[in-house]
Design an enzyme around this catalytic site. Structure first.
Site, PDB file in Angstrom:
ATOM      1  N   ARG A  91       0.804  -1.226   0.000  1.00 13.83           N
ATOM      2  CA  ARG A  91       0.000   0.000   0.000  1.00 13.83           C
ATOM      3  C   ARG A  91       0.838   1.277   0.000  1.00 13.83           C
ATOM      4  O   ARG A  91       0.318   2.364  -0.221  1.00 13.83           O
ATOM      5  CB  ARG A  91      -0.957  -0.014   1.195  1.00 13.83           C
ATOM      6  CG  ARG A  91      -2.147  -0.928   0.978  1.00 13.83           C
ATOM      7  CD  ARG A  91      -2.968  -1.080   2.247  1.00 13.83           C
ATOM      8  NE  ARG A  91      -2.288  -1.918   3.237  1.00 13.83           N
ATOM      9  CZ  ARG A  91      -2.690  -2.055   4.497  1.00 13.83           C
ATOM     10  NH1 ARG A  91      -3.743  -1.391   4.925  1.00 13.83           N
ATOM     11  NH2 ARG A  91      -2.032  -2.838   5.327  1.00 13.83           N
ATOM     12  N   ASN A 144       0.951   2.259   6.972  1.00 10.07           N
ATOM     13  CA  ASN A 144       0.678   1.379   5.831  1.00 10.07           C
ATOM     14  C   ASN A 144       0.643   2.063   4.469  1.00 10.07           C
ATOM     15  O   ASN A 144       0.726   1.396   3.450  1.00 10.07           O
ATOM     16  CB  ASN A 144      -0.630   0.620   6.064  1.00 10.07           C
ATOM     17  CG  ASN A 144      -0.483  -0.382   7.201  1.00 10.07           C
ATOM     18  OD1 ASN A 144       0.396  -1.243   7.168  1.00 10.07           O
ATOM     19  ND2 ASN A 144      -1.310  -0.252   8.217  1.00 10.07           N
ATOM     20  N   ARG A 196      28.350  24.766   0.833  1.00 11.23           N
ATOM     21  CA  ARG A 196      28.484  23.357   0.441  1.00 11.23           C
ATOM     22  C   ARG A 196      29.542  22.663   1.299  1.00 11.23           C
ATOM     23  O   ARG A 196      30.240  23.298   2.090  1.00 11.23           O
ATOM     24  CB  ARG A 196      28.784  23.279  -1.053  1.00 11.23           C
ATOM     25  CG  ARG A 196      27.579  23.769  -1.874  1.00 11.23           C
ATOM     26  CD  ARG A 196      27.926  23.959  -3.332  1.00 11.23           C
ATOM     27  NE  ARG A 196      28.534  22.765  -3.893  1.00 11.23           N
ATOM     28  CZ  ARG A 196      29.268  22.755  -5.000  1.00 11.23           C
ATOM     29  NH1 ARG A 196      29.497  23.887  -5.656  1.00 11.23           N
ATOM     30  NH2 ARG A 196      29.781  21.636  -5.450  1.00 11.23           N
ATOM     31  N   LYS A 228      32.363  26.356  -1.204  1.00  8.30           N
ATOM     32  CA  LYS A 228      32.591  24.909  -1.185  1.00  8.30           C
ATOM     33  C   LYS A 228      34.040  24.655  -0.848  1.00  8.30           C
ATOM     34  O   LYS A 228      34.918  25.294  -1.428  1.00  8.30           O
ATOM     35  CB  LYS A 228      32.264  24.297  -2.550  1.00  8.30           C
ATOM     36  CG  LYS A 228      32.255  22.792  -2.555  1.00  8.30           C
ATOM     37  CD  LYS A 228      32.808  22.231  -3.843  1.00  8.30           C
ATOM     38  CE  LYS A 228      34.307  22.410  -3.893  1.00  8.30           C
ATOM     39  NZ  LYS A 228      34.933  21.953  -5.124  1.00  8.30           N
ATOM     40  N   TYR A 287      31.416  33.301  -5.769  1.00 10.70           N
ATOM     41  CA  TYR A 287      31.637  31.858  -5.615  1.00 10.70           C
ATOM     42  C   TYR A 287      33.025  31.651  -5.033  1.00 10.70           C
ATOM     43  O   TYR A 287      34.024  32.099  -5.608  1.00 10.70           O
ATOM     44  CB  TYR A 287      31.526  31.129  -6.959  1.00 10.70           C
ATOM     45  CG  TYR A 287      31.977  29.689  -6.831  1.00 10.70           C
ATOM     46  CD1 TYR A 287      31.267  28.805  -6.010  1.00 10.70           C
ATOM     47  CD2 TYR A 287      33.115  29.226  -7.469  1.00 10.70           C
ATOM     48  CE1 TYR A 287      31.688  27.495  -5.844  1.00 10.70           C
ATOM     49  CE2 TYR A 287      33.544  27.914  -7.305  1.00 10.70           C
ATOM     50  CZ  TYR A 287      32.820  27.050  -6.483  1.00 10.70           C
ATOM     51  OH  TYR A 287      33.241  25.762  -6.313  1.00 10.70           O
ATOM     52  N   ASN A 334      38.267  27.709  -9.720  1.00  3.79           N
ATOM     53  CA  ASN A 334      39.003  26.563  -9.168  1.00  3.79           C
ATOM     54  C   ASN A 334      39.127  25.382 -10.110  1.00  3.79           C
ATOM     55  O   ASN A 334      39.867  24.456  -9.836  1.00  3.79           O
ATOM     56  CB  ASN A 334      38.322  26.105  -7.864  1.00  3.79           C
ATOM     57  CG  ASN A 334      36.870  25.703  -8.091  1.00  3.79           C
ATOM     58  OD1 ASN A 334      36.239  26.127  -9.057  1.00  3.79           O
ATOM     59  ND2 ASN A 334      36.333  24.902  -7.201  1.00  3.79           N
ATOM     60  N   ALA A 337      39.599  46.548  -8.783  1.00  6.46           N
ATOM     61  CA  ALA A 337      38.311  46.071  -9.300  1.00  6.46           C
ATOM     62  C   ALA A 337      38.487  45.550 -10.715  1.00  6.46           C
ATOM     63  O   ALA A 337      39.305  46.058 -11.484  1.00  6.46           O
ATOM     64  CB  ALA A 337      37.296  47.211  -9.267  1.00  6.46           C
TER      65      ALA A 337
HETATM   66  C1  UD1 Z   1      -0.132  -6.968  12.251  1.00  8.65           C
HETATM   67  C2  UD1 Z   1      -0.833  -7.849  13.287  1.00  8.65           C
HETATM   68  C3  UD1 Z   1      -2.041  -7.100  13.800  1.00  8.65           C
HETATM   69  C4  UD1 Z   1      -1.619  -5.779  14.392  1.00  8.65           C
HETATM   70  C5  UD1 Z   1      -0.836  -4.972  13.378  1.00  8.65           C
HETATM   71  C6  UD1 Z   1      -0.238  -3.741  14.031  1.00  8.65           C
HETATM   72  C7  UD1 Z   1      -0.433 -10.118  12.555  1.00  8.65           C
HETATM   73  C8  UD1 Z   1      -1.031 -11.331  11.940  1.00  8.65           C
HETATM   74  N1  UD1 Z   1      -1.244  -9.085  12.662  1.00  8.65           N
HETATM   75  O1  UD1 Z   1      -1.038  -6.790  11.170  1.00  8.65           O
HETATM   76  O2  UD1 Z   1      -2.706  -7.890  14.788  1.00  8.65           O
HETATM   77  O3  UD1 Z   1      -2.754  -5.053  14.833  1.00  8.65           O
HETATM   78  O4  UD1 Z   1       0.256  -5.743  12.845  1.00  8.65           O
HETATM   79  O5  UD1 Z   1       0.339  -2.916  13.079  1.00  8.65           O
HETATM   80  O6  UD1 Z   1       0.710 -10.154  12.933  1.00  8.65           O
HETATM   81  N2  UD1 Z   1       6.172  -9.309   8.093  1.00  8.65           N
HETATM   82  C9  UD1 Z   1       7.229 -10.144   7.839  1.00  8.65           C
HETATM   83  N3  UD1 Z   1       6.992 -11.304   7.179  1.00  8.65           N
HETATM   84  C10 UD1 Z   1       5.752 -11.675   6.792  1.00  8.65           C
HETATM   85  C11 UD1 Z   1       4.675 -10.806   7.059  1.00  8.65           C
HETATM   86  C12 UD1 Z   1       4.915  -9.620   7.714  1.00  8.65           C
HETATM   87  O7  UD1 Z   1       8.381  -9.861   8.180  1.00  8.65           O
HETATM   88  O8  UD1 Z   1       5.619 -12.755   6.218  1.00  8.65           O
HETATM   89  C13 UD1 Z   1       6.432  -8.033   8.791  1.00  8.65           C
HETATM   90  C14 UD1 Z   1       6.057  -6.812   7.987  1.00  8.65           C
HETATM   91  O9  UD1 Z   1       7.176  -6.326   7.270  1.00  8.65           O
HETATM   92  C15 UD1 Z   1       5.598  -5.820   9.064  1.00  8.65           C
HETATM   93  C16 UD1 Z   1       5.129  -6.697  10.196  1.00  8.65           C
HETATM   94  O10 UD1 Z   1       5.633  -7.992   9.950  1.00  8.65           O
HETATM   95  O11 UD1 Z   1       6.650  -5.000   9.499  1.00  8.65           O
HETATM   96  C17 UD1 Z   1       3.616  -6.724  10.287  1.00  8.65           C
HETATM   97  O12 UD1 Z   1       3.114  -7.193   9.077  1.00  8.65           O
HETATM   98  P1  UD1 Z   1       1.840  -6.524   8.403  1.00  8.65           P
HETATM   99  O13 UD1 Z   1       1.544  -7.231   7.151  1.00  8.65           O
HETATM  100  O14 UD1 Z   1       1.975  -5.058   8.369  1.00  8.65           O
HETATM  101  O15 UD1 Z   1       0.724  -6.957   9.461  1.00  8.65           O
HETATM  102  P2  UD1 Z   1      -0.639  -6.206   9.718  1.00  8.65           P
HETATM  103  O16 UD1 Z   1      -1.632  -6.731   8.777  1.00  8.65           O
HETATM  104  O17 UD1 Z   1      -0.430  -4.768   9.798  1.00  8.65           O
HETATM  105 MG    MG Z   2       0.947  -3.376   9.214  1.00  8.58          MG
END
Ligand code: UD1
Ligand code: MG
Length: 508
Positions: free
Chosen positions: A30, A245, A350, A368, A383, A403, A440
């Site tokens: 998103r 998000n 700079r 600079k 400059y 320069n 000058a």
């Molecule tokens: C998650 C929580 C939700 C909470 C919200 C808060 C879960 C299932 N849900 O939802 O309850 O209210 O965060 O913001 O956890 N990520 C990974 N690997 C993955 C999936 C995600 O590393 O496979 C990381 C993402 O980069 C992110 C974090 O985990 O930083 C949360 O993932 P995201 O998809 O944003 O979860 P939400 O749907 O926001």
């Molecule tokens: Mg999230």
């Protein structure tokens, strides 16, 4: 991007968590950006940088960061800001539970409490993490989730409590029924859990949900089913739990973060004339009694000393401003502005610019890799590149330190108490000695010894009556003719009185 603040050292043997796990593999669809989500910047740090900074005071021996989407960029950034962190690659984003399991598998020796935090929990503060640690310890629970009551819980996991108020489950919005959706208390995506209990529960997490992912949040329900004690801690400041998000949320979080930074500065005695148009990175430092005028941005490792006035409409990047200096409508990067210095209006400093005490760089001046000595002035339209200017020297208006010969850069040195004329070109490498003058309009190509006057320009040649001959009938010719006529009349008026005896000089 600025570096993390140094973490607060924890006394040996008292590290309060076994490890910190940051989940940062998600794509952040998103955001609609080619930049991986956790690398978006606000307040001088990446999202990831803010999360790591909030966890840093815990002094965890191991910090594991799960990366996936845009992994090359995220890995490079991580190596720059937190070289000791252990990166773990999650090839496919199969959910927060899957990501956490991979992270814990990478540190099999870790036991005791582990902090797991979403990579987009960018407003989380160390103080809130501390609250969670304290609540977790006091409760004796095996897992404590950070929660908050928010005005709009859309899209977030809901905290389901029983009649007695005990946390029973976290239900994702997509999987929630109507009654659950009405719950205002949400999961912040920050958890403190016992490593072995979490590992065991993660092994039982399935993917029978709307997204077909392994949810970390299911760990809580599984522990409850097992009869293990779990709890939720409501954050004192719900703002700390806001994730990010999309670009609109990023802009809102950036504003919130900036408000926090400015609040802290103002509490400490900094004068902020217009908080709405003043932006200060979390890494910048401003002393009490400094004044930030509207439209000021202080970025990176910028420092502003007491009594300095910055702005209006000024951007300082990694720049040092000394006590009592004034920087007006300027853009400065990697510059050192000494005490009592005056910069601008409309100046561009700079990298490598160093202005000593009381120096002045005025209007429409670019510098600079240039040192300007104490009390020296470059007031107008110039400059100054690759130069050393001594103390008490004045550089005439519209001067250029030439320069660059098209291949290499060369240095110009101007001594102390020199006076260079307006519209000079200093063709480097060249030097002007202490106390020397230049005329000058000079193009200075040869060194000028101390105390000398250098004139390096063509002599003026004037052709009288040229316009009347070559441009007859033009307004210029008419104007010249009229001027000559007036000059003639004046000369007549000044003729001596012809009456003898009234003038001592005019009777000859
Ligand atoms: C998650 C929580 C939700 C909470 C919200 C808060 C879960 C299932 N849900 O939802 O309850 O209210 O965060 O913001 O956890 N990520 C990974 N690997 C993955 C999936 C995600 O590393 O496979 C990381 C993402 O980069 C992110 C974090 O985990 O930083 C949360 O993932 P995201 O998809 O944003 O979860 P939400 O749907 O926001
Ligand atoms: Mg999230």
């Amino acid at each position: 991007m600025s570096q993390l603040e140094p973490s607060v050292p924890t006394p040996a043997g008292t590290s309060r968590v076994g490890a910190v796990v940051v989940l940062a593999a998600g794509q952040g669809t998103r955001m609609r950006s080619r930049t991986p989500k956790v690398l978006h910047e606000l307040g001088g740090r990446s999202m990831l940088g803010h999360v790591l900074a909030a966890a840093a005071p815990l002094g965890a021996e191991r910090t594991v960061v799960v990366v996936g989407s845009g992994r090359d960029a995220v890995l490079a950034h991580l190596a720059a800001i937190a070289p000791d962190a252990v990166p773990v690659v999650q090839e496919d984003q199969r959910g927060t539970g899957h990501a956490t399991a991979l992270a814990l598998a990478a540190v099999p020796d870790v036991s005791g409490p582990v902090l797991v935090v979403n990579g987009d929990a960018l407003l989380l503060r160390a103080a809130t993490v501390e609250e969670l640690v304290t609540a977790h310890r006091a409760s004796g629970d095996v897992l404590t989730v950070l929660t908050a009551e928010v005005p709009d819980p859309t899209g977030l996991g809901r905290i389901v409590r029983d009649a007695a108020g005990a946390v029973r489950a976290i239900v994702e919005e997509r999987d929630a029924d109507e009654a659950q959706r009405a719950i205002a208390e949400v999961n912040a995506g920050v958890y403190l859990g016992d490593a072995s209990a979490v590992r065991a529960a993660l092994a039982g997490v399935g993917s029978a949900n709307q997204q077909g992912e392994q949810y970390l949040t299911d760990v809580l329900g599984l522990l409850v089913a097992d009869g293990a004690p779990v709890g939720g801690h409501r954050a004192t400041d719900p703002e700390d739990t806001l994730g990010c998000n999309d670009q609109r949320e990023l802009a809102a979080r950036r504003r919130t973060l900036n408000d926090r930074v400015l609040d802290d500065l103002m509490r400490a005695g900094v004068v902020v004339i217009d908080p709405l148009t003043t932006w200060v990175d979390v890494t910048a430092e401003v002393a009490a009694e400094a004044v930030l005028q509207p439209g000021t941005q202080l970025r990176g490792a910028t420092t502003v000393a007491a009594g300095a006035v910055v702005g209006p409409d000024t951007t300082l990047v990694d720049t040092e401003v000394g006590e009592g200096a004034s920087v007006v409508r300027a853009h400065c990067q990697l510059a050192v502005v000494g005490p009592e210095v005056s910069v601008g209006p409309f100046a561009y400093l700079r990298p490598g610019t160093r202005l000593a005490r009381g120096a002045k760089v005025g209007t429409f001046v670019e510098t600079k890799n240039a040192t300007v000595g104490a009390g020296s002035k470059v007031p107008h339209l110039s400059y100054v590149g690759d130069a050393t200017i001594g103390e008490g020297t004045n550089i005439g208006a519209a001067s250029v330190f030439v320069n660059y010969d098209g291949v290499a850069k060369h240095h110009t040195t101007i001594g102390n108490h020199a006076r260079t004329g307006a519209d000079n070109m200093f063709v480097a490498p060249v030097s002007v000695g202490d106390g020397a003058y230049t005329a000058a309009g000079s193009v200075i190509t040869d060194d000028v010894p101390p105390g000398a006057m250098a004139v390096a320009r063509g002599r003026q040649h004037t052709v009288e009556g040229w316009v009347a001959k070559r441009r007859p009938g033009t307004p210029a010719a008419a104007a010249a003719e009229a001027a000559e006529a007036r000059a003639g009349e004046r000369a007549e008026d000044q003729l001596p009185d012809p009456t003898p005896g009234t003038s001592s000089e005019g009777t000859r």
